[in-house]
Enzyme design. Sequence first.
Site, PDB file in Angstrom:
ATOM      1  N   ASN A 189       1.862  -7.995  -2.711  1.00 49.94           N
ATOM      2  CA  ASN A 189       1.281  -6.460  -2.568  1.00 49.94           C
ATOM      3  C   ASN A 189       0.760  -6.270  -4.115  1.00 49.94           C
ATOM      4  O   ASN A 189       1.612  -6.097  -5.097  1.00 49.94           O
ATOM      5  CB  ASN A 189       2.609  -5.716  -2.229  1.00 49.94           C
ATOM      6  CG  ASN A 189       2.204  -4.132  -2.626  1.00 49.94           C
ATOM      7  OD1 ASN A 189       1.074  -3.928  -2.578  1.00 49.94           O
ATOM      8  ND2 ASN A 189       3.218  -3.303  -2.548  1.00 49.94           N
ATOM      9  N   LYS A 227      -0.754  -3.903  -5.118  1.00 49.55           N
ATOM     10  CA  LYS A 227      -0.697  -2.329  -5.478  1.00 49.55           C
ATOM     11  C   LYS A 227      -2.236  -1.777  -5.908  1.00 49.55           C
ATOM     12  O   LYS A 227      -3.089  -2.409  -5.529  1.00 49.55           O
ATOM     13  CB  LYS A 227       0.439  -2.144  -6.376  1.00 49.55           C
ATOM     14  CG  LYS A 227       1.604  -2.653  -5.867  1.00 49.55           C
ATOM     15  CD  LYS A 227       2.886  -1.982  -6.606  1.00 49.55           C
ATOM     16  CE  LYS A 227       4.092  -2.748  -5.967  1.00 49.55           C
ATOM     17  NZ  LYS A 227       5.245  -2.394  -6.423  1.00 49.55           N
ATOM     18  N   HIS A 268       5.848   2.249   1.934  1.00 46.94           N
ATOM     19  CA  HIS A 268       6.316   1.855   0.813  1.00 46.94           C
ATOM     20  C   HIS A 268       7.031   3.042  -0.192  1.00 46.94           C
ATOM     21  O   HIS A 268       6.551   3.946   0.095  1.00 46.94           O
ATOM     22  CB  HIS A 268       5.123   1.006  -0.028  1.00 46.94           C
ATOM     23  CG  HIS A 268       5.508   0.554  -1.095  1.00 46.94           C
ATOM     24  ND1 HIS A 268       5.918   0.990  -2.290  1.00 46.94           N
ATOM     25  CD2 HIS A 268       5.750  -1.055  -1.380  1.00 46.94           C
ATOM     26  CE1 HIS A 268       6.100  -0.208  -3.257  1.00 46.94           C
ATOM     27  NE2 HIS A 268       6.096  -1.107  -2.720  1.00 46.94           N
ATOM     28  N   GLU A 305       6.622   3.882  -3.009  1.00 45.75           N
ATOM     29  CA  GLU A 305       5.798   4.281  -4.061  1.00 45.75           C
ATOM     30  C   GLU A 305       4.966   5.431  -3.324  1.00 45.75           C
ATOM     31  O   GLU A 305       4.582   6.404  -3.557  1.00 45.75           O
ATOM     32  CB  GLU A 305       4.915   3.470  -4.621  1.00 45.75           C
ATOM     33  CG  GLU A 305       5.521   2.616  -5.760  1.00 45.75           C
ATOM     34  CD  GLU A 305       5.106   1.062  -5.961  1.00 45.75           C
ATOM     35  OE1 GLU A 305       3.957   0.978  -5.563  1.00 45.75           O
ATOM     36  OE2 GLU A 305       5.918   0.422  -6.578  1.00 45.75           O
ATOM     37  N   GLU A 333      13.338  -3.086   0.740  1.00 43.96           N
ATOM     38  CA  GLU A 333      12.946  -2.904  -0.760  1.00 43.96           C
ATOM     39  C   GLU A 333      13.841  -1.908  -1.451  1.00 43.96           C
ATOM     40  O   GLU A 333      13.456  -0.731  -1.520  1.00 43.96           O
ATOM     41  CB  GLU A 333      11.338  -2.557  -0.919  1.00 43.96           C
ATOM     42  CG  GLU A 333      10.620  -3.712  -0.318  1.00 43.96           C
ATOM     43  CD  GLU A 333       9.198  -3.645  -0.877  1.00 43.96           C
ATOM     44  OE1 GLU A 333       9.004  -4.729  -1.342  1.00 43.96           O
ATOM     45  OE2 GLU A 333       8.535  -2.454  -1.013  1.00 43.96           O
ATOM     46  N   GLY A 392       9.809  -3.309  -9.409  1.00 41.15           N
ATOM     47  CA  GLY A 392       9.033  -3.194 -10.837  1.00 41.15           C
ATOM     48  C   GLY A 392       9.799  -3.195 -11.885  1.00 41.15           C
ATOM     49  O   GLY A 392       9.334  -2.652 -13.129  1.00 41.15           O
ATOM     50  N   SER A 394      11.226  -7.196  -7.425  1.00 39.66           N
ATOM     51  CA  SER A 394      11.444  -8.181  -8.561  1.00 39.66           C
ATOM     52  C   SER A 394      11.521  -9.496  -8.059  1.00 39.66           C
ATOM     53  O   SER A 394      12.423 -10.322  -8.715  1.00 39.66           O
ATOM     54  CB  SER A 394      12.506  -7.647  -9.683  1.00 39.66           C
ATOM     55  OG  SER A 394      12.082  -6.463 -10.061  1.00 39.66           O
TER      56      SER A 394
HETATM   57  P1  PGA Z   1       7.861  -6.006  -7.321  1.00 39.40           P
HETATM   58  O1  PGA Z   1       7.424  -4.856  -6.344  1.00 39.40           O
HETATM   59  O2  PGA Z   1       7.891  -7.231  -6.795  1.00 39.40           O
HETATM   60  O3  PGA Z   1       6.959  -5.711  -8.666  1.00 39.40           O
HETATM   61  O4  PGA Z   1       9.223  -5.374  -7.677  1.00 39.40           O
HETATM   62  C1  PGA Z   1       7.730  -5.346  -4.919  1.00 39.40           C
HETATM   63  C2  PGA Z   1       7.028  -3.925  -3.908  1.00 39.40           C
HETATM   64  O5  PGA Z   1       7.006  -2.977  -4.486  1.00 39.40           O
HETATM   65  O6  PGA Z   1       6.548  -4.466  -3.042  1.00 39.40           O
END
Ligand code: PGA
Length: 258
Positions: free
Chosen positions: A9, A11, A100, A102, A170, A176, A216
């Site tokens: 992903n 982003k 997601h 976010e 998640e 992140g 992560s």
């Molecule tokens: P990350 O993001 O691997 O940077 O933690 C995962 C995601 O938000 O899908």
Amino acid sequence: MRRTVIAGNWKMNKIFSEAEDFFINLTEELKSKQVDEVDDLEVIVCPPSLFLELATDFSVESPLSIGGQDVSAESEGAFTGEISAKMLNSIQVDYCIVGHSERRKYHGESDELINRKLKVLLENEVTPIFCLGETLQQREAGETTDVIISQLKLGLQDISLAEDLVIAYEPVWAIGTGKTATPQQAQEIHQEIRAWLRENYSAEIAESMIILYGGSMKPENELELLQQPDIDGGLIGGASLDEEKFFEMIDIAIDFRG
Ligand code: PGA
């Protein structure tokens, strides 16, 4: 046995030339690793929508699958800035991330809106990657299971699951942050999601559902996560931006399946 899915992903990262270079190298890499001959391994990249058509041009001749990062809940019409499921389908986009954390946090997306987005994708034959997960506060208050079940219940309301759908667990506190859920913590929730699907749908749907872990995930922790019985792969943010890391994660998945 369920397939293993390694999904990146991106982003809101990369400009056009960087995306192009990435796809040139990734499709070469998949070819040299003969990924099309690795049974039950699927590699997905979800770039920004501006680069989706570029991505699907590369994926035509490659075992690579492509996903969007978001979709409008509306079918079409006067919705400035939005992208419809029908548009995604029209350029052979295979998947689309929905819900997601976010989007939930920065765009105030509700479970009800997420449910509408899931439906419009299924109607247009784009497989949703339905994201859910608890915040740190909710985990510390012992509410994780309740939050997950409620997101499943509301998100999947009136959806029969006759078509394909992928779930991504998640935990928000792991996205992140460099802080990964332990394989045991992740497995516990994946198992609960599968149990809920068994109870509310069928044993067959529960057994065949692909449930990804996200938060992560990186080369260092990937194998241990993949070895958990209910974890079928990863939705990878940060580590999917770096070619070296992402290719290493594909290698680890190939070895795991081999
Ligand atoms: P990350 O993001 O691997 O940077 O933690 C995962 C995601 O938000 O899908």
